[in-house]
Design an enzyme around this catalytic site. Structure first.
Site, PDB file in Angstrom:
ATOM      1  N   HIS A 101     -23.755 -29.680  -0.560  1.00 28.33           N
ATOM      2  CA  HIS A 101     -22.626 -28.906  -1.070  1.00 28.33           C
ATOM      3  C   HIS A 101     -22.335 -29.298  -2.512  1.00 28.33           C
ATOM      4  O   HIS A 101     -22.546 -28.505  -3.425  1.00 28.33           O
ATOM      5  CB  HIS A 101     -21.392 -29.114  -0.181  1.00 28.33           C
ATOM      6  CG  HIS A 101     -20.191 -28.376  -0.670  1.00 28.33           C
ATOM      7  ND1 HIS A 101     -18.942 -28.939  -0.698  1.00 28.33           N
ATOM      8  CD2 HIS A 101     -20.058 -27.119  -1.170  1.00 28.33           C
ATOM      9  CE1 HIS A 101     -18.080 -28.056  -1.194  1.00 28.33           C
ATOM     10  NE2 HIS A 101     -18.739 -26.940  -1.472  1.00 28.33           N
ATOM     11  N   HIS A 120     -15.966 -32.988   1.977  1.00 24.57           N
ATOM     12  CA  HIS A 120     -15.441 -31.739   2.557  1.00 24.57           C
ATOM     13  C   HIS A 120     -15.966 -31.540   3.973  1.00 24.57           C
ATOM     14  O   HIS A 120     -15.983 -30.435   4.485  1.00 24.57           O
ATOM     15  CB  HIS A 120     -15.812 -30.538   1.674  1.00 24.57           C
ATOM     16  CG  HIS A 120     -15.593 -30.776   0.214  1.00 24.57           C
ATOM     17  ND1 HIS A 120     -16.614 -31.088  -0.654  1.00 24.57           N
ATOM     18  CD2 HIS A 120     -14.451 -30.776  -0.521  1.00 24.57           C
ATOM     19  CE1 HIS A 120     -16.114 -31.272  -1.881  1.00 24.57           C
ATOM     20  NE2 HIS A 120     -14.814 -31.088  -1.822  1.00 24.57           N
TER      21      HIS A 120
HETATM   22  S1  FES Z   1     -19.786 -32.531  -1.127  1.00 23.17           S
HETATM   23 FE1  FES Z   1     -20.280 -32.697   0.944  1.00 23.17          FE
HETATM   24  S2  FES Z   1     -19.083 -31.228   1.924  1.00 23.17           S
HETATM   25 FE2  FES Z   1     -18.605 -31.012  -0.157  1.00 23.17          FE
END
Ligand code: FES
Length: 170
Positions: A101, A120
């Site tokens: 992500h 997140h």
């Molecule tokens: S950086 Fe891993 S869920 Fe956003």
């Protein structure tokens, strides 16, 4: 970039950010590795010893770096077989720990048998090629290809693109 200064606001909005990105993309990309700039084939992945297979207890997570020092990864021995796992029961797997992500460090949670990102909460299944269970990420975790040679586990490649890179070998 000189051409950009001649655009008025209306032209800029008409062309849009994509058009501007295209103009910028025409310039030399500052992070192009030397081998790519020369039009050569990507270099082969290094072969890196991680440690003796016998020294990886079930539920253990052993940190290492691959394919270079800036790329953290983890090797895990699961309780059951995993996709593309090695060793007894095909239970040993390894993954980049950079969340797909936004690049935070995922950690293995043996109680859940999952790799979880604390930023997140993207959650990845190490038994299923690092596939996403839930969360913001849209790509699985890159799986480190392993083999056993002389009782040692070796990293020999990566499936998938490591976060923040446009090529795994830089
Ligand atoms: S950086 Fe891993 S869920 Fe956003």
């Amino acid at each position: 970039m000189a051409g950009l200064t001649r655009l008025n606001r209306r032209d800029f909005l008409r062309i849009g950010g994509t058009g501007v990105a295209g103009v910028i993309a025409g310039q030399a990309w500052p992070y192009t590795p030397a081998w790519a700039a020369e039009g050569a084939k990507a270099p082969a992945y290094p072969v890196t010893d991680i440690g003796p297979l016998a020294a990886v207890p079930q539920g253990a997570a052993i940190e290492f770096n691959y394919p270079d020092a800036e790329s953290p990864a983890v090797m895990i021995r699961l309780a059951e077989g995993a996709k593309d796992g090695i060793g007894p029961g095909n239970a040993v797997v390894a993954y980049s720990t950079l969340c797909t992500h936004k690049g935070c460090s995922v950690a293995f949670h043996p109680e859940h048998k999952l790799l979880i990102c604390p930023c997140h909460w993207s959650t990845f299944d190490p038994a299923k090629a690092g596939g996403i269970v839930i969360g913001q990420a849209s790509q699985p975790l890159p799986q480190i290809e392993l083999r056993v040679a002389g009782g040692n586990v070796q990293a020999v490649g990566v499936k998938g693109l490591i976060y923040g890179r446009h090529t795994n070998i830089i």
